[in-house]
Design a protein around this motif. Structure first.
Motif, mmCIF file in Angstrom:
data_model
loop_
_atom_site.group_PDB
_atom_site.id
_atom_site.type_symbol
_atom_site.label_atom_id
_atom_site.label_comp_id
_atom_site.label_asym_id
_atom_site.label_seq_id
_atom_site.Cartn_x
_atom_site.Cartn_y
_atom_site.Cartn_z
ATOM 1 N N PRO A 110 0.793 -1.233 0.000
ATOM 2 C CA PRO A 110 0.000 0.000 0.000
ATOM 3 C C PRO A 110 0.824 1.282 0.000
ATOM 4 C CG PRO A 110 -0.017 -0.969 2.173
ATOM 5 C CD PRO A 110 0.744 -1.911 1.297
ATOM 6 N N THR A 111 2.116 1.200 0.281
ATOM 7 C CA THR A 111 2.912 2.426 0.361
ATOM 8 C C THR A 111 3.953 2.530 -0.750
ATOM 9 O OG1 THR A 111 4.613 1.453 1.743
ATOM 10 C CG2 THR A 111 2.724 2.390 2.876
ATOM 11 N N ILE A 143 5.260 -0.118 6.415
ATOM 12 C CA ILE A 143 4.477 0.054 7.643
ATOM 13 C C ILE A 143 4.312 -1.286 8.375
ATOM 14 C CG2 ILE A 143 3.263 2.076 6.794
ATOM 15 C CD1 ILE A 143 0.858 0.236 6.225
ATOM 16 N N GLY A 144 4.843 -2.350 7.804
ATOM 17 C CA GLY A 144 4.748 -3.657 8.458
ATOM 18 C C GLY A 144 3.342 -4.223 8.489
ATOM 19 N N GLU A 198 1.534 -12.077 3.026
ATOM 20 C CA GLU A 198 0.366 -12.890 2.653
ATOM 21 C C GLU A 198 0.319 -13.152 1.157
ATOM 22 O OE1 GLU A 198 -1.253 -14.308 4.803
ATOM 23 O OE2 GLU A 198 -1.070 -13.114 6.620
ATOM 24 N N GLY A 203 10.544 -4.226 12.881
ATOM 25 C CA GLY A 203 9.190 -3.865 12.460
ATOM 26 C C GLY A 203 8.953 -3.910 10.968
ATOM 27 N N ASP A 262 5.464 -16.567 12.208
ATOM 28 C CA ASP A 262 5.224 -15.216 11.737
ATOM 29 C C ASP A 262 4.568 -15.168 10.366
ATOM 30 O OD1 ASP A 262 7.949 -13.268 13.156
ATOM 31 O OD2 ASP A 262 6.207 -14.239 14.021
ATOM 32 N N HIS A 312 2.166 -16.899 9.556
ATOM 33 C CA HIS A 312 0.752 -16.848 9.907
ATOM 34 C C HIS A 312 0.574 -15.517 10.628
ATOM 35 C CE1 HIS A 312 -2.926 -19.297 10.516
ATOM 36 N NE2 HIS A 312 -3.180 -18.302 11.326
ATOM 37 N N LEU A 313 0.496 -14.463 9.835
ATOM 38 C CA LEU A 313 0.789 -13.137 10.355
ATOM 39 C C LEU A 313 -0.441 -12.397 10.868
ATOM 40 C CD1 LEU A 313 3.334 -11.241 10.378
ATOM 41 C CD2 LEU A 313 2.373 -10.242 8.317
ATOM 42 N N TRP A 314 -1.587 -12.655 10.257
ATOM 43 C CA TRP A 314 -2.770 -11.864 10.595
ATOM 44 C C TRP A 314 -3.631 -12.598 11.603
ATOM 45 C CZ3 TRP A 314 -4.390 -9.780 5.110
ATOM 46 C CH2 TRP A 314 -3.467 -8.805 4.748
ATOM 47 N N ASP A 373 -2.174 -3.888 14.531
ATOM 48 C CA ASP A 373 -1.670 -4.976 13.700
ATOM 49 C C ASP A 373 -0.374 -4.617 12.986
ATOM 50 O OD1 ASP A 373 -2.019 -7.546 12.195
ATOM 51 O OD2 ASP A 373 -2.020 -6.133 10.539
ATOM 52 N N LEU A 374 -0.126 -3.325 12.744
ATOM 53 C CA LEU A 374 1.077 -2.933 12.007
ATOM 54 C C LEU A 374 2.326 -3.286 12.815
ATOM 55 C CD1 LEU A 374 0.152 0.584 10.591
ATOM 56 C CD2 LEU A 374 -0.002 -1.622 9.457
ATOM 57 N N ASN A 375 3.372 -3.706 12.115
ATOM 58 C CA ASN A 375 4.617 -4.029 12.801
ATOM 59 C C ASN A 375 5.564 -2.833 12.854
ATOM 60 O OD1 ASN A 375 4.514 -6.971 13.442
ATOM 61 N ND2 ASN A 375 3.949 -7.012 11.288
ATOM 62 N N HIS A 376 5.406 -1.899 11.910
ATOM 63 C CA HIS A 376 6.263 -0.726 11.845
ATOM 64 C C HIS A 376 5.366 0.492 12.074
ATOM 65 C CE1 HIS A 376 10.232 0.598 9.666
ATOM 66 N NE2 HIS A 376 10.411 0.389 10.944
ATOM 67 N N TYR A 415 5.484 4.384 11.135
ATOM 68 C CA TYR A 415 5.529 4.755 9.724
ATOM 69 C C TYR A 415 4.153 4.662 9.056
ATOM 70 C CZ TYR A 415 10.588 4.718 10.102
ATOM 71 O OH TYR A 415 11.876 4.989 10.465
ATOM 72 N N ARG A 470 2.920 6.671 6.025
ATOM 73 C CA ARG A 470 3.376 6.395 4.673
ATOM 74 C C ARG A 470 2.222 5.975 3.762
ATOM 75 N NH1 ARG A 470 8.120 8.162 2.535
ATOM 76 N NH2 ARG A 470 9.759 8.042 4.093
ATOM 77 N N LEU A 471 1.136 5.457 4.374
ATOM 78 C CA LEU A 471 -0.055 5.095 3.606
ATOM 79 C C LEU A 471 -0.592 6.299 2.860
ATOM 80 C CD1 LEU A 471 -2.068 2.946 6.148
ATOM 81 C CD2 LEU A 471 -1.258 2.168 3.939
ATOM 82 N N MET A 527 -5.278 -2.393 -0.227
ATOM 83 C CA MET A 527 -5.039 -1.820 1.088
ATOM 84 C C MET A 527 -4.838 -0.305 0.992
ATOM 85 S SD MET A 527 -2.382 -3.223 3.869
ATOM 86 C CE MET A 527 -2.970 -4.821 4.337
ATOM 87 N N SER A 528 -4.262 0.142 -0.129
ATOM 88 C CA SER A 528 -4.027 1.571 -0.302
ATOM 89 C C SER A 528 -5.345 2.315 -0.450
ATOM 90 C CB SER A 528 -3.133 1.814 -1.519
ATOM 91 O OG SER A 528 -2.979 3.182 -1.752
#
Lengths: 177, 313
Positions: free
Chosen positions: A70-71, A90-91, A97, A110, B18, B20-22, B80-83, B86, B89-90, B100-101
């Protein structure tokens, strides 16, 4: 220019030197890896057949991870190398996925991290660390558009396969058999 | 017997779990996003149809829930975001190929607008309400003047919001359970149904509940129809699709899907609503609660099961 890698499954002994070389070269945090070995056994006992595959990011031509980011952090650099710009990531995990090869992971800091084909070395005209360290010389790296490159020569006279071509990603890791 | 054994050298516990992230954060957001989309859609729809008087709960009272659900949902996405630092940035880019954007941009629009929607009805809901500042009063008058165009904008945004919850998943080619185009409409209908359930729960007005109940029955029927189509597609699909389907037919998600989602979350509330329309007394919170429960479990099941499915190579 189209960077690619050929992995000779007849020569690979699964020593995992490529994995350790990558971890050292790229300061991959302890317990993580950007490349890995898959051991495949098939046949009927006692006639079993075993091969090793040294796997990493396939640096796909049609990369789903780049499409879904998305970024714009995941992008395709010169030579078709798929990269992640860390301070744009943004992680969210969309790329993880979307990858049929499970080639990405979340770095403890992150952001999402993956194989870069050692672009910092390739830019200087060197090979990726995994290629240089391989004791059986089973990894071949180079530019597919250059007929004299190591990878073009390796692919010329051999049969090869790619992983999950049905995913439509146009992967750039060629496994020689 | 042909044996095939695949051993991966990637036995690194820090990586494989990891992938299995969501987890619950995404499921909860998909639920709340669909629910908010449903509430906003019906509020806007009844304004456009000129039924503000007949449907006071759908237009006014229930619309308070929408911004709350969106804010909680956004918080959940943020967790849920790991970073995390930031996340902005979206909003420095628009990437049309990334659901997602444009989902993030839709949320940026619809969340404040849903608050404006509620604010424009504050004086009708609480007659003694005072905005204190002159410019707020002017802004309110402006919104009320252009209520119908505003409703149209909300209607379209609510469609994008609810469809996005499904398309977010269906865009991932690598997860065969998700990679089906019917997921968009299915999540849309399911989200609208949970939105209606919320409105019906809040509504005190018998005739309004009857209208909503009828619409909800249609939505449930469409949803069941789409679920049947989803599984027909899997059964007729390639091996990876069939493996995805097996998770729901004998696999680990069989009970949670067919019992909790389909039976308790769709069929049972539909039967109760039919009884209610026929004049039997049914406590109004029962079908609503079951629908909301079914919708939530549906999203948990889809998010968790989808991450198990993959290409076989």
């Amino acid at each position: 220019m189209r960077y690619a890698m050929a992995i000779d499954t007849n020569k690979c002994v699964g020593c995992a030197d490529c994995v350790v070389a990558c971890q050292t070269e790229n300061l991959v945090p302890h317990g993580y890896c950007r490349d890995w070995i898959v051991e495949k056994v098939d046949g009927t006992y006692p006639n079993l057949d075993m091969i090793f595959q040294s796997e990493r990011c396939n640096h796909c031509d049609n990369a789903p991870c780049v499409r879904c980011c998305p970024t714009g952090s995941s992008h395709i650099a010169e030579g078709g190398i798929v990269l992640v710009t860390h301070d744009e990531c943004i992680g969210c995990g969309a790329c993880i996925e979307s990858c049929p090869y499970d080639a990405r992971y979340v770095h403890p800091d992150g952001y999402v991290d993956k194989c870069t084909f050692c672009i910092h070395r390739v830019d200087k005209g060197e090979n990726p660390a995994c290629v240089d360290v391989c004791p059986t010389y089973c990894l071949h790296f180079g530019d597919l558009d250059d007929p004299n490159s190591d990878v073009s020569k390796a692919l010329k006279d051999r049969n090869w396969y790619v992983l999950a071509p049905e995913a439509g990603t146009d992967p750039q890791l060629y496994f020689l058999r | 017997m042909k044996e095939e054994l695949i051993v991966s050298g990637k036995h690194l516990p820090k990586i494989y779990p990891d992938l299995h992230l969501w987890h619950w954060e995404i499921s909860l957001y998909l639920f709340l996003g669909g629910l908010a989309g449903g509430i906003i859609f019906f509020a806007a729809y009844f304004v456009i149809m000129g039924k503000e008087k007949a449907m006071p709960t759908a237009v006014k009272w229930a619309s308070i829930v929408a911004p709350l659900a969106l804010v909680i949902g956004l918080g959940s996405l943020f967790i849920d975001l790991n970073h995390k630092l930031y996340f902005w940035r979206l909003y420095t880019t628009i990437r049309f190929q990334s659901p997602m954007s444009w989902g993030a941009w839709t949320l940026l629009l619809i969340t404040p607008l849903s608050i404006v929607w509620v604010a424009s009805y504050m004086k009708e809901m609480f007659p003694s309400w005072d905005w204190k500042f002159k410019f707020l009063n002017k802004f309110e008058a402006f919104v009320i003047k252009f209520r119908k165009p505003f409703a149209w904008i909300m209607l379209i945004l609510s469609l994008i919001l609810a469809v996005y919850t499904g398309i977010l998943l269906s865009a991932f080619n690598a997860r065969p359970l998700w990679n089906v185009s019917i997921l968009g409409p299915l999540f849309l209908v399911s989200g609208y149904s949970t939105g209606l359930a919320t409105i019906m729960w809040i509504s005190q007005n018998e005739s309004e509940r009857k209208v909503l109940s009828r619409i909800d029955l249609i939505l449930i029927a469409v949803e069941l129809f789409l679920i049947i189509h989803l599984f027909m597609g899997f059964m007729a699909g390639t091996q990876v699709k069939q493996e995805a389907f097996n998770l729901f037919l004998g696999g680990p998600f069989t009970v949670s899907f067919w019992v909790f989602v389909v039976l308790i979350g769709l069929i049972f509330p539909a039967v109760l609503e039919i009884f209610e329309l026929r004049g039997y007394h049914v406590p109004k919170w029962v079908p609503s609660l079951l629908l909301l429960f079914g919708g939530l479990v549906f999203r948990f099941v889809m998010v968790e099961a989808g991450q198990i499915t993959r290409y076989l190579y």
